[in-house]
Design an enzyme around this catalytic site. Structure first.
Site, PDB file in Angstrom:
ATOM      1  N   ASP A  64       0.840  -1.205   0.000  1.00  0.00           N
ATOM      2  CA  ASP A  64       0.000   0.000   0.000  1.00  0.00           C
ATOM      3  C   ASP A  64       0.874   1.254   0.000  1.00  0.00           C
ATOM      4  O   ASP A  64       1.007   1.935   1.015  1.00  0.00           O
ATOM      5  CB  ASP A  64      -0.908  -0.045   1.232  1.00  0.00           C
ATOM      6  CG  ASP A  64      -1.828   1.161   1.335  1.00  0.00           C
ATOM      7  OD1 ASP A  64      -2.212   1.702   0.290  1.00  0.00           O
ATOM      8  OD2 ASP A  64      -2.162   1.545   2.476  1.00  0.00           O
ATOM      9  N   LEU A  65       1.474   1.558  -1.154  1.00  0.00           N
ATOM     10  CA  LEU A  65       2.353   2.720  -1.256  1.00  0.00           C
ATOM     11  C   LEU A  65       1.734   3.868  -2.047  1.00  0.00           C
ATOM     12  O   LEU A  65       2.296   4.957  -2.102  1.00  0.00           O
ATOM     13  CB  LEU A  65       3.698   2.314  -1.872  1.00  0.00           C
ATOM     14  CG  LEU A  65       4.484   1.264  -1.074  1.00  0.00           C
ATOM     15  CD1 LEU A  65       5.833   0.988  -1.736  1.00  0.00           C
ATOM     16  CD2 LEU A  65       4.680   1.686   0.376  1.00  0.00           C
ATOM     17  N   LYS A  66       0.598   3.624  -2.674  1.00  0.00           N
ATOM     18  CA  LYS A  66      -0.181   4.682  -3.346  1.00  0.00           C
ATOM     19  C   LYS A  66       0.683   5.551  -4.264  1.00  0.00           C
ATOM     20  O   LYS A  66       0.765   6.769  -4.108  1.00  0.00           O
ATOM     21  CB  LYS A  66      -0.892   5.556  -2.307  1.00  0.00           C
ATOM     22  CG  LYS A  66      -1.844   4.812  -1.382  1.00  0.00           C
ATOM     23  CD  LYS A  66      -2.547   5.782  -0.438  1.00  0.00           C
ATOM     24  CE  LYS A  66      -3.489   5.075   0.515  1.00  0.00           C
ATOM     25  NZ  LYS A  66      -2.778   4.300   1.563  1.00  0.00           N
ATOM     26  N   ASP A  69       2.905   9.896  -9.427  1.00  0.00           N
ATOM     27  CA  ASP A  69       4.055  10.608  -9.977  1.00  0.00           C
ATOM     28  C   ASP A  69       3.878  10.656 -11.492  1.00  0.00           C
ATOM     29  O   ASP A  69       2.808  10.317 -12.000  1.00  0.00           O
ATOM     30  CB  ASP A  69       5.354   9.881  -9.580  1.00  0.00           C
ATOM     31  CG  ASP A  69       6.536  10.820  -9.408  1.00  0.00           C
ATOM     32  OD1 ASP A  69       6.782  11.632 -10.323  1.00  0.00           O
ATOM     33  OD2 ASP A  69       7.224  10.742  -8.372  1.00  0.00           O
ATOM     34  N   ILE A  70       4.916  11.040 -12.219  1.00  0.00           N
ATOM     35  CA  ILE A  70       4.822  11.026 -13.673  1.00  0.00           C
ATOM     36  C   ILE A  70       4.667   9.576 -14.139  1.00  0.00           C
ATOM     37  O   ILE A  70       5.074   8.642 -13.440  1.00  0.00           O
ATOM     38  CB  ILE A  70       6.042  11.707 -14.332  1.00  0.00           C
ATOM     39  CG1 ILE A  70       7.334  10.957 -13.993  1.00  0.00           C
ATOM     40  CG2 ILE A  70       6.136  13.172 -13.906  1.00  0.00           C
ATOM     41  CD1 ILE A  70       8.546  11.482 -14.745  1.00  0.00           C
ATOM     42  N   ASN A  72       6.016   7.348 -16.244  1.00  0.00           N
ATOM     43  CA  ASN A  72       7.111   6.384 -16.303  1.00  0.00           C
ATOM     44  C   ASN A  72       7.606   5.998 -14.917  1.00  0.00           C
ATOM     45  O   ASN A  72       7.927   4.828 -14.658  1.00  0.00           O
ATOM     46  CB  ASN A  72       8.274   6.947 -17.128  1.00  0.00           C
ATOM     47  CG  ASN A  72       9.334   5.893 -17.388  1.00  0.00           C
ATOM     48  OD1 ASN A  72       9.092   4.915 -18.095  1.00  0.00           O
ATOM     49  ND2 ASN A  72      10.510   6.081 -16.813  1.00  0.00           N
ATOM     50  N   THR A  73       7.671   6.959 -14.010  1.00  0.00           N
ATOM     51  CA  THR A  73       8.129   6.679 -12.648  1.00  0.00           C
ATOM     52  C   THR A  73       7.188   5.713 -11.942  1.00  0.00           C
ATOM     53  O   THR A  73       7.627   4.760 -11.289  1.00  0.00           O
ATOM     54  CB  THR A  73       8.241   7.991 -11.846  1.00  0.00           C
ATOM     55  OG1 THR A  73       9.227   8.825 -12.461  1.00  0.00           O
ATOM     56  CG2 THR A  73       8.640   7.724 -10.402  1.00  0.00           C
ATOM     57  N   ARG A 187     -14.641  -1.391  10.431  1.00  0.00           N
ATOM     58  CA  ARG A 187     -14.443  -1.520  11.874  1.00  0.00           C
ATOM     59  C   ARG A 187     -15.532  -2.412  12.462  1.00  0.00           C
ATOM     60  O   ARG A 187     -16.721  -2.133  12.283  1.00  0.00           O
ATOM     61  CB  ARG A 187     -14.522  -0.142  12.563  1.00  0.00           C
ATOM     62  CG  ARG A 187     -13.413   0.825  12.189  1.00  0.00           C
ATOM     63  CD  ARG A 187     -12.092   0.431  12.824  1.00  0.00           C
ATOM     64  NE  ARG A 187     -11.052   1.402  12.547  1.00  0.00           N
ATOM     65  CZ  ARG A 187     -10.287   1.409  11.471  1.00  0.00           C
ATOM     66  NH1 ARG A 187     -10.456   0.498  10.537  1.00  0.00           N
ATOM     67  NH2 ARG A 187      -9.347   2.317  11.316  1.00  0.00           N
TER      68      ARG A 187
END
Length: 241
Positions: A64-66, A69-70, A72-73, A187
């Protein structure tokens, strides 16, 4: 639905930052949850070693890093995530069509139609509400914006979305049954709502048609975490009959 199928829906949010804690939780809960969510704090602290430790203990990983960015990155970062063997990973739908489509194209080229981790698009964070969107100049109601982003993700070839359980029925109607939906903001009745504003119980979320439920503190803070995880599985099975 079998118990294993119900268990597979549960993603435990591994919100720790010490490697020793990763091993402890993975060893304890791997037989009792479907997946472990590795987020920004843990990955920044421990890196890919955290993913490998979970896998060594027999667990699957939702990275889970979401990414946002551009194009290609994000595509290259997603490729590395897939190479790690994680089951799910994600990017922000707000990054746009080109970013998402480039990611899918890159993954397809690498894996040539073979099995790979599923890539999800984050729609609107569960800590957000109408005011949050208005503050950044988005004057569209949350449910409408979520569906708009989900449709954009599907058009780009993304495998599914991360969205609040309240929006699941709308996404299902718009995107169809073969589109994965992962929902945080879940929850059990015995737990507080913490910092997420759009929440449901596991039973309610499954009833709406969510494929996976992200649950952290209600398991981690329970006196007996294994029993808490199994109780959530019981609730899911009761809904499904």
């Amino acid at each position: 639905m079998t118990r294993d199928e119900a268990r597979a829906k549960v993603i435990f949010a591994l919100d720790v930052h010490e490697f020793s804690d990763v091993e402890q939780w993975a060893d304890m809960l791997a037989p009792h949850v479907g997946m472990f969510k590795v987020g920004k704090q843990l990955f920044t602290s421990c890196g890919p070693a955290a993913v490998r430790m979970i896998q060594k203990c027999g667990g699957e990983v939702f990275l889970d890093l979401k990414y946002h960015d551009i194009p290609n990155t994000v595509a290259m970062a997603s490729l590395e995530a897939a190479r790690m063997g994680v089951k799910l990973f994600n990017l922000h739908a707000l990054g746009g069509y080109e970013m998402m489509a480039k990611t899918v194209e890159t993954l397809d080229k690498e894996f040539k139609g073979g099995e790979r981790g599923k890539v999800l698009a984050v729609t609107i964070l569960t800590s957000s509400n109408e005011q949050t969107l208005q503050d950044v100049g988005i004057n569209i109601p949350v449910p409408e914006m979520v569906v708009k982003l989900a449709l954009l993700a599907r058009k780009a070839g993304i495998d599914g979305v991360v969205a609040s359980p309240q929006e699941v029925p709308l996404i299902r109607k718009a995107c169809g049954k073969d589109f994965l939906i992962v929902t945080p903001g879940v929850r059990p009745a015995f737990a507080s709502s913490d910092d997420q504003k759009r929440i449901m119980t596991p039973a309610e979320a499954v009833r709406t048609g969510a494929d996976y439920l992200v649950i952290g503190r209600p398991i981690a803070a329970a006196p007996k975490p294994v029993e808490a995880a199994e109780a959530i599985i019981d609730e899911i099975m009761a809904v499904e009959g």
